[in-house]
Design an enzyme around this catalytic site. Structure first.
Site: not given
Ligand code: OSB
Ligand code: MG
Length: 381
Positions: A138, A164, A166, A192, A217, A242, A266, A294
């Protein structure tokens, strides 16, 4: 059968190698709540609460979780004879709304404790079948598409099975376009948004269809199920939820409303392993793939996520990056690693979490502790 004698809460501060930016905020030093859960017979396991510092992902924070565990949740468990970890979810759910991450830290800890007591690997206690789990990365929001491309190329070179990205308004279509152009058509890419858009952005988001994303996402708010359904009707790209999926009933809503086609599970967000397994099963029945998300966990939380991701319907790469992606030094040994094939090995040949937890290092990172014991507990439900 077990009976928890005491639970020690610890807040540690663990510096990320680089700040992680998502649409709703940025994290540089992770404030992590770790738990030591000790059985009356002396068995002990480490657990982790994934609640972040600020309520920008769900309403929970590390501070609300600490309060919820101390005041309402731990007293439900301490000193009580429990027949197994499967009863813990309902025990913590009764008349206590929300606080899923706080509940999950305890509930998952009970699964871990069971693995310790039975001297079996956590994956087998959960019913896991996979020996290795595919991993994605991510990537946080970067200052330019070029910088993001650099990160994405490095991730593919390292073996990651999914990339992924952001995104947020103003940093989306051109970023995704640049990464798709650099990585070519064969790499699994997804985006995401962490709930950063509204339904009025639908025409804008439709531009993402061009990039053949594996999924998009959580483009809209957690509660916007009808609007997500409206967006999914227009968008060819599958939506993955999510933040919206806080329990198995929300997963059923998603399937009924067709407001998403994939779920990021999660365990912290849904209140633990029992709920995760229930969502996993409902999705499997409905032909909906799931994958393990995660929350920038330490190596302790990662142990729990890897065990969960070994269940059969976790058919897409999870956000299960190895320790070195986040930390200069993780709190477990061996640290979590990923092969050049993008697979993380599920510990199946060691009882419990499958890693040693470095208590001395954790002590040196600790900024506060509190021990809850059976003496002030056994509150009737
Ligand atoms: O939206 O998946 C998410 C981290 C913090 C809060 C939300 C998200 C995330 C990540 C991190 O995408 C994924 C990781 O732990 O590598
Ligand atoms: Mg997410």
């Amino acid at each position: 059968m077990f009976c928890i004698d005491r639970i020690t809460l610890r807040e540690i501060h663990l510096a990320l190698k680089e700040p992680f930016r998502i649409s709703s905020g940025v994290e540089s030093v992770r404030r992590i709540l770790l738990l030591e859960i000790t059985d009356r017979d002396g068995a002990m396991v480490w657990g982790e609460c994934v609640a972040p510092a600020l309520p920008n992902y769900t309403p929970e924070t590390i501070d609300t979780a600490w309060l919820a565990i101390r005041e309402w949740l731990a007293p439900r468990l301490l000193g009580r004879r429990l027949t197994g970890p499967a009863v813990v979810h309902d025990l913590l759910a009764q008349d206590i709304r929300g606080h899923n991450m706080a509940k999950a830290a305890l509930e998952m800890g009970c699964w871990g404790l069971t693995a310790e007591i039975e001297q079996r690997p956590l994956t087998l206690v959960l019913g896991g079948t996979r020996e290795r789990v595919p991993t994605g990365i991510s990537l946080g929001i970067q200052r330019s598409p070029e910088l993001l491309v650099e990160r994405a190329l490095a991730a593919v070179a390292a073996g990651y099975r999914k990339v992924k990205l952001k995104i947020q308004p103003g940093q989306d279509v051109e970023y995704v376009r640049a990464v798709r152009a650099a990585l070519g058509p064969d790499v699994e890419i997804m985006a995401d948004a962490n709930a950063a858009y509204s339904i009025g952005d639908a025409p804008h988001l439709l531009q993402l269809d061009e990039f053949e994303l594996l999924m998009l996402e959580q483009p809209l708010g957690a509660d916007a199920l009808l609007q997500l359904a409206e967006l999914q009707r227009q968008l060819r790209t599958p939506l993955c939820l999510d933040e919206s999926i806080i329990d198995v009933s929300r997963a059923r809503d998603m399937i009924a409303l067709q407001c998403g086609r994939i779920i990021n599970i999660k365990p912290g967000r849904v209140g633990g392993f029992s709920a995760s397994k229930a969502i996993h099963d409902v999705c499997q029945e409905a032909g909906i793939p799931v994958w393990c998300g995660g929350m920038l966990e330490s190596g302790v939380g990662r142990a729990y996520n890897v065990a969960l991701a070994s269940l059969p319907n976790f058919s897409m790469p999870g956000d299960l990056s190895p320790s070195a992606r986040y930390w200069t030094r993780d709190v477990v040994s061996p640290e979590w690693t990923m092969g050049a094939d993008g697979l993380v090995k599920v510990p199946r040949d060691r009882p419990g979490l499958g890693v040693d937890v470095d208590a001395d290092y954790i002590e040196s990172l600790t900024v506060r502790t509190e021990t809850l014991s059976a003496a002030r507990a056994a509150v009737p439900v």
